[in-house]
Design a protein around this motif. Structure first.
Motif, short mmCIF file in Angstrom:
data_model
loop_
_atom_site.label_atom_id
_atom_site.label_comp_id
_atom_site.label_asym_id
_atom_site.label_seq_id
_atom_site.Cartn_x
_atom_site.Cartn_y
_atom_site.Cartn_z
N LEU A 18 0.84 -1.20 0.00
CA LEU A 18 0.00 0.00 0.00
C LEU A 18 0.88 1.25 0.00
CD1 LEU A 18 -2.71 1.49 0.20
CD2 LEU A 18 -2.59 1.13 2.67
N GLN A 19 1.86 1.30 0.88
CA GLN A 19 2.76 2.45 0.93
C GLN A 19 3.56 2.56 -0.37
OE1 GLN A 19 2.93 4.88 3.28
NE2 GLN A 19 4.36 5.93 1.94
N ALA A 20 4.02 1.45 -0.90
CA ALA A 20 4.76 1.47 -2.17
C ALA A 20 3.89 1.98 -3.31
CB ALA A 20 5.30 0.08 -2.47
N GLU A 21 2.63 1.57 -3.33
CA GLU A 21 1.69 2.02 -4.36
C GLU A 21 1.47 3.52 -4.28
OE1 GLU A 21 -1.05 0.82 -7.52
OE2 GLU A 21 0.58 -0.18 -6.52
N ILE A 22 1.33 4.04 -3.08
CA ILE A 22 1.15 5.48 -2.89
C ILE A 22 2.37 6.23 -3.42
CG2 ILE A 22 1.01 7.31 -1.15
CD1 ILE A 22 -0.64 5.29 0.55
N GLU A 23 3.56 5.78 -3.05
CA GLU A 23 4.78 6.44 -3.48
C GLU A 23 4.96 6.36 -4.99
OE1 GLU A 23 7.88 4.74 -1.09
OE2 GLU A 23 7.04 5.58 0.75
N ARG A 24 4.62 5.21 -5.58
CA ARG A 24 4.74 5.04 -7.03
C ARG A 24 3.81 5.99 -7.77
NH1 ARG A 24 2.39 2.35 -11.16
NH2 ARG A 24 0.81 1.35 -9.88
N HIS A 25 2.57 6.06 -7.33
CA HIS A 25 1.60 6.95 -7.98
C HIS A 25 1.99 8.42 -7.80
CE1 HIS A 25 -1.47 4.28 -9.55
NE2 HIS A 25 -1.34 3.55 -8.45
N ALA A 26 2.49 8.77 -6.63
CA ALA A 26 2.89 10.15 -6.38
C ALA A 26 4.05 10.54 -7.28
CB ALA A 26 3.27 10.34 -4.91
N ALA A 27 5.02 9.65 -7.43
CA ALA A 27 6.16 9.95 -8.28
C ALA A 27 5.75 10.02 -9.75
CB ALA A 27 7.25 8.89 -8.09
N ALA A 28 4.89 9.11 -10.18
CA ALA A 28 4.45 9.09 -11.58
C ALA A 28 3.62 10.32 -11.92
CB ALA A 28 3.66 7.81 -11.86
N SER A 67 -6.27 -11.17 -2.36
CA SER A 67 -6.84 -10.21 -3.31
C SER A 67 -5.83 -9.14 -3.72
CB SER A 67 -8.07 -9.53 -2.71
OG SER A 67 -9.10 -10.44 -2.54
N LEU A 68 -5.08 -8.65 -2.77
CA LEU A 68 -4.08 -7.64 -3.08
C LEU A 68 -2.91 -8.22 -3.85
CD1 LEU A 68 -4.03 -5.65 0.27
CD2 LEU A 68 -4.94 -4.87 -1.92
N SER A 69 -2.48 -9.42 -3.47
CA SER A 69 -1.34 -10.05 -4.13
C SER A 69 -1.62 -10.41 -5.58
CB SER A 69 -0.92 -11.32 -3.37
OG SER A 69 -0.51 -10.99 -2.08
N THR A 70 -2.85 -10.78 -5.86
CA THR A 70 -3.21 -11.17 -7.22
C THR A 70 -3.72 -10.01 -8.06
OG1 THR A 70 -5.45 -11.76 -6.52
CG2 THR A 70 -3.79 -13.52 -6.51
N GLY A 71 -3.93 -8.86 -7.42
CA GLY A 71 -4.44 -7.71 -8.16
C GLY A 71 -5.95 -7.67 -8.29
N TRP A 72 -6.64 -8.55 -7.60
CA TRP A 72 -8.11 -8.55 -7.64
C TRP A 72 -8.70 -7.34 -6.96
CZ3 TRP A 72 -8.62 -14.33 -6.01
CH2 TRP A 72 -8.36 -15.14 -7.11
N SER A 73 -7.96 -6.77 -6.02
CA SER A 73 -8.44 -5.55 -5.38
C SER A 73 -7.29 -4.55 -5.30
CB SER A 73 -9.02 -5.83 -3.99
OG SER A 73 -8.02 -6.28 -3.12
N SER A 74 -7.65 -3.31 -5.11
CA SER A 74 -6.68 -2.22 -5.06
C SER A 74 -6.29 -1.94 -3.61
CB SER A 74 -7.31 -0.96 -5.66
OG SER A 74 -6.53 0.17 -5.37
N PRO A 75 -5.06 -1.51 -3.39
CA PRO A 75 -4.69 -1.11 -2.04
C PRO A 75 -5.57 0.01 -1.50
CG PRO A 75 -2.74 -1.34 -3.40
CD PRO A 75 -3.93 -1.47 -4.31
N ALA A 76 -6.15 0.80 -2.38
CA ALA A 76 -7.03 1.88 -1.94
C ALA A 76 -8.27 1.33 -1.23
CB ALA A 76 -7.45 2.74 -3.13
N ASP A 77 -8.62 0.09 -1.52
CA ASP A 77 -9.79 -0.52 -0.88
C ASP A 77 -9.60 -0.71 0.62
OD1 ASP A 77 -10.93 -0.65 -3.39
OD2 ASP A 77 -10.42 -2.76 -3.70
N LEU A 78 -8.36 -0.70 1.08
CA LEU A 78 -8.08 -0.85 2.51
C LEU A 78 -8.34 0.43 3.29
CD1 LEU A 78 -4.72 -2.81 2.44
CD2 LEU A 78 -6.97 -3.70 3.07
N LEU A 79 -8.35 1.55 2.60
CA LEU A 79 -8.45 2.85 3.27
C LEU A 79 -9.90 3.28 3.43
CD1 LEU A 79 -5.57 4.63 1.35
CD2 LEU A 79 -5.46 3.47 3.57
N ASP A 80 -10.16 3.99 4.52
CA ASP A 80 -11.49 4.51 4.81
C ASP A 80 -11.77 5.72 3.93
OD1 ASP A 80 -13.86 5.41 5.87
OD2 ASP A 80 -13.06 5.82 7.87
#
Length: 103
Positions: A18-28, A67-80
């Motif tokens: 989740l943290q890696a995804e946030i950093e990747r999107h922010a950098a991109a 779900s997260l490992s296979t890409g079936w769900s997004s890390p954003a789904d964990l956040l409120d």
């Protein structure tokens, strides 16, 4: 003991990505450092509840990790989505503009 193991696995396979995804999107997206600070505020408010749920609900933990490992769900789904600290982060992960771009 098993709940501690599950919480550890959850942290490794869900919260780390989740943290890696946030950093990747922010950098991109060329987002300023502020989005990283917002992500830290969001995670600091969300992580304790997520870890508690992971240690209390074995089925949820296993299904979430898969779900997260296979890409079936997004890390954003964990956040409120109702947490104001997380709204910009969720938008960033989902590829929508943050509040700075909307005016």
């Amino acid at each position: 003991m098993i709940s501690n193991l599950l919480a550890s696995l959850f942290a490794t396979f869900a919260l780390g990505p989740l943290q890696a995804e946030i950093e990747r999107h922010a950098a991109a997206a060329g987002q300023p450092v502020e989005i990283v600070r917002q992500s830290q505020a969001c995670l600091s408010s969300e992580v304790p509840a997520l870890v508690q749920r992971a240690s209390d609900d074995t089925f949820w933990t296993i299904s979430t990790v898969i779900s997260l490992s296979t890409g079936w769900s997004s890390p954003a789904d964990l956040l409120d989505k109702n947490n104001p600290a997380c709204a910009p982060v969720i938008k960033l992960i989902q590829g929508r503009s943050t509040g700075a771009d909307e005016a």
